[in-house]
Design a protein around this motif. Structure first.
Motif, short mmCIF file in Angstrom:
data_model
loop_
_atom_site.label_atom_id
_atom_site.label_comp_id
_atom_site.label_asym_id
_atom_site.label_seq_id
_atom_site.Cartn_x
_atom_site.Cartn_y
_atom_site.Cartn_z
N UNK A 31 -1.75 22.46 17.26
CA UNK A 31 -1.06 21.18 17.06
C UNK A 31 -1.28 20.56 15.68
N UNK A 32 -2.33 21.01 14.98
CA UNK A 32 -2.63 20.39 13.68
C UNK A 32 -1.49 20.57 12.67
N UNK A 33 -0.75 21.67 12.80
CA UNK A 33 0.29 21.92 11.79
C UNK A 33 1.66 21.35 12.18
N UNK A 34 1.73 20.66 13.32
CA UNK A 34 3.03 20.10 13.73
C UNK A 34 3.50 19.03 12.74
N UNK A 35 4.81 18.93 12.57
CA UNK A 35 5.36 17.81 11.80
C UNK A 35 5.10 16.53 12.60
N UNK A 36 5.17 15.39 11.92
CA UNK A 36 4.98 14.12 12.64
C UNK A 36 6.00 13.98 13.76
N UNK A 37 7.23 14.43 13.52
CA UNK A 37 8.27 14.34 14.55
C UNK A 37 7.87 15.10 15.80
N UNK A 38 7.38 16.33 15.61
CA UNK A 38 7.05 17.14 16.79
C UNK A 38 5.75 16.69 17.45
N UNK A 39 4.84 16.14 16.67
CA UNK A 39 3.64 15.53 17.26
C UNK A 39 4.07 14.39 18.20
N UNK A 40 5.00 13.58 17.70
CA UNK A 40 5.43 12.40 18.46
C UNK A 40 6.31 12.78 19.66
N UNK A 41 7.25 13.68 19.40
CA UNK A 41 8.29 13.98 20.37
C UNK A 41 7.75 14.25 21.78
N UNK A 42 6.72 15.06 21.87
CA UNK A 42 6.19 15.43 23.20
C UNK A 42 5.61 14.26 23.96
N UNK A 43 5.26 13.19 23.25
CA UNK A 43 4.64 12.05 23.95
C UNK A 43 5.65 11.35 24.87
N UNK A 44 6.95 11.56 24.62
CA UNK A 44 7.96 10.94 25.48
C UNK A 44 7.81 11.43 26.92
N UNK A 45 7.45 12.71 27.08
CA UNK A 45 7.31 13.25 28.44
C UNK A 45 6.10 12.63 29.14
N UNK A 46 5.09 12.26 28.35
CA UNK A 46 3.91 11.61 28.94
C UNK A 46 4.28 10.20 29.40
N UNK A 47 5.06 9.49 28.58
CA UNK A 47 5.51 8.14 28.98
C UNK A 47 6.35 8.27 30.25
N UNK A 48 7.22 9.28 30.28
CA UNK A 48 8.08 9.50 31.45
C UNK A 48 7.28 9.66 32.73
N UNK A 101 4.18 30.34 12.27
CA UNK A 101 3.67 31.30 11.28
C UNK A 101 3.81 30.77 9.85
N UNK A 102 4.80 29.89 9.63
CA UNK A 102 4.93 29.33 8.28
C UNK A 102 3.68 28.54 7.91
N UNK A 103 3.15 27.80 8.89
CA UNK A 103 1.93 27.05 8.56
C UNK A 103 0.67 27.86 8.80
N UNK A 104 0.80 28.96 9.52
CA UNK A 104 -0.38 29.81 9.73
C UNK A 104 -0.01 31.26 9.47
N UNK A 105 0.19 31.60 8.16
CA UNK A 105 0.67 32.95 7.85
C UNK A 105 -0.28 34.06 8.30
N UNK A 106 -1.53 33.70 8.53
CA UNK A 106 -2.50 34.74 8.95
C UNK A 106 -2.39 35.06 10.45
N UNK A 107 -1.54 34.31 11.19
CA UNK A 107 -1.51 34.45 12.65
C UNK A 107 -1.17 35.87 13.13
N UNK A 108 -0.10 36.52 12.59
CA UNK A 108 0.19 37.87 13.09
C UNK A 108 -0.99 38.83 12.92
N UNK A 109 -1.67 38.74 11.77
CA UNK A 109 -2.83 39.62 11.55
C UNK A 109 -3.96 39.28 12.53
N UNK A 110 -4.08 37.99 12.83
CA UNK A 110 -5.12 37.58 13.78
C UNK A 110 -4.87 38.18 15.16
#
Ligand SMILES: NC(=O)c1ccc[n+]([C@@H]2O[C@H](COP(=O)([O-])OP(=O)(O)OC[C@H]3O[C@@H](n4cnc5c(N)ncnc54)[C@H](O)[C@@H]3O)[C@@H](O)[C@H]2O)c1
Ligand SMILES: [Zn+2]
Length: 396
Positions: A188-205, A57-66
């Motif tokens: 996914x567009x609003x993810x930090x670089x860390x969180x964008x990257x982090x999930x890829x570890x499960x794909x490598x796994x 919601x911090x990156x998409x403040x309009x989400x609750x209204x949506x």
């Protein structure tokens, strides 16, 4: 002695949708999955409680209204209160406070087993809300909208819910499949670089233990993935989710009653690392290190060809993972709860049965072992430390 032997089977079925703009009123996915089973006796309006990750919601403040506008546009849905906003990240799993908050809302607004909880957030929030939903009334229907790479390709599509307790990851939890999962790539567009990257570890796994072609795909697109190009990420998420779902659905042990847990490759140390770094590491970041450790172990014991080991570490590094943290160099003892090696003790305890850890025979082929040698683990850590020093890099 008299005995009545009881036996029955329950078939589980749930869809995992891939969409965009899930809360645009023209998007039918959410409303149609809720109304899919409507008939003359059981039809709408359906009660719905929505829980949102504050980080989203911090990156998409309009989400609750949506969300509110979506429910107004679809008379079959009754939103029982404005969306609840709950912090995202591991802290939400580290006490039962938030579980009680969600359960209180379920009670206050009279939700029942035919009502819906729609939760949009990262893996931590999904785990916590899933646990609350599974335990209130012994099970309220849950629709997961995962908002991180990790949650879309792994945690959000599976059957587990949990919170942490007594200093142990996922100590309290349930195996309860969701009613549906909706993966909306827009989140996914609003993810930090860390969180964008982090999930890829499960794909490598999952590529390493099950799918060499998928591993090659990851190698070919590593740079584009690290640069946040959407097209290869869509494919990564789809294939990774598919492999996880296939394993859960066809490997014969969806609720993990046995000792074998192939999808936990790299995880015995990862869960412990998350804890001993006070959750400074994201789950996926810890998994990347866990994969590097167990791949190195596989090589040092002669199971895995050196070239495959090199390719694995190269891929993790090309995706941007750091493969060393100073906590790896702490004391190594299986009895010391603060030691990385205690991760093995906890892993076995959490799983029950015989200690079983997945290692690698080749890229795309996991093999199970029941014994790990402390001295070799020590050597693996030393290798990761010297590789990090050689690369002039100390991590996260
Ligand atoms: N149930 C399972 O089978 C399973 C499997 C793997 C991991 N997990 C669990 O998943 C958790 C990790 O989940 P995660 O990696 O998704 O991280 P996370 O849930 O900890 O979220 C990380 C951060 O990203 C924020 N965030 C989430 N979505 C966002 C978005 N779209 N835009 C901006 N910020 C956003 C969150 O608020 C949080 O601050 C761990 O607790 C792990 O144990 C569960
Ligand atoms: Zn994991």
């Amino acid at each position: 002695m008299e005995t009545i032997h009881q036996e029955f089977q329950v078939a589980y079925r749930y869809p995992v949708y891939f969409t965009e703009g899930v809360f645009e009123s023209s998007n039918p996915v959410l409303v149609s999955t809720i109304c899919a089973d409507d008939d003359a006796e059981n039809s709408g309006p359906h009660k719905l409680l929505c829980v949102l990750d504050e980080g989203v919601c911090q990156s998409r403040p309009e989400l609750p209204q949506q969300v509110e506008a979506y429910c107004r546009a679809h008379p079959d849905l009754t939103l029982v209160r404005p969306p609840m906003m709950v912090p995202g990240g591991e802290s939400v799993k580290n006490s039962s406070d938030y579980v009680e908050l969600v359960q209180e809302a379920i009670s206050e607004f009279g939700l029942c087993r035919h009502s819906y909880i729609v939760v949009a957030g990262g893996g931590a929030l999904l785990d916590m809300v899933g646990y609350a939903a599974a335990t209130a009334h012994r099970g309220v229907r849950l629709i997961r909208l995962p908002t991180t790479v990790l949650a879309q390709n792994d945690s959000g599509v599976g059957v587990k819910n949990s919170i942490n307790a007594f200093g142990k990851k996922n100590f309290l939890g349930t195996f309860v499949p969701p009613h549906a999962v909706i993966n909306d790539f827009d989140f996914l567009h609003s993810l930090s670089d860390r969180d964008w990257r982090s999930g890829m570890a499960e794909a490598v796994k999952v590529a390493l233990i099950k799918d060499a072609a998928f591993f090659e795909f990851l190698e070919q697109h590593a740079k584009a993935l690290a640069n946040r190009e959407p097209a290869p990420m869509r494919k990564l998420i789809h294939r990774c989710a598919e492999l996880h779902l296939k394993h859960i659905g066809t490997a014969g042990d969806p609720f993990e009653k046995g000792s074998s847990r192939p999808l936990d490759f790299g995880h015995w140390s990862a869960h412990k690392l998350e804890q001993i770094t006070q959750f400074r590491l994201r789950h996926g970041e810890a998994v990347a290190i866990g994969i590097a450790l167990d791949t190195t172990y596989s090589r040092l014991t002669g199971m895995l060809p050196e070239a495959d080991w090199r390719r694995t570490l190269d891929l993790l590094e090309a995706l941007g993972f750091a493969l060393y943290v100073p906590e790896l160099d702490g004391p190594l003892s299986r009895c010391d709860p603060d030691s990385l090696l205690h991760g093995l003790t906890e892993f076995r305890e959490h799983l029950g049965g015989r200690m079983t850890v997945m290692l690698l025979a080749a890229i795309g082929r996991g093999v199970e072992t029941h014994y790990l040698e402390d001295e070799i683990i020590r050597n693996c850590i030393a290798e990761l430390a010297s590789a990090a020093t050689a690369a002039g890099r100390r991590a996260v």
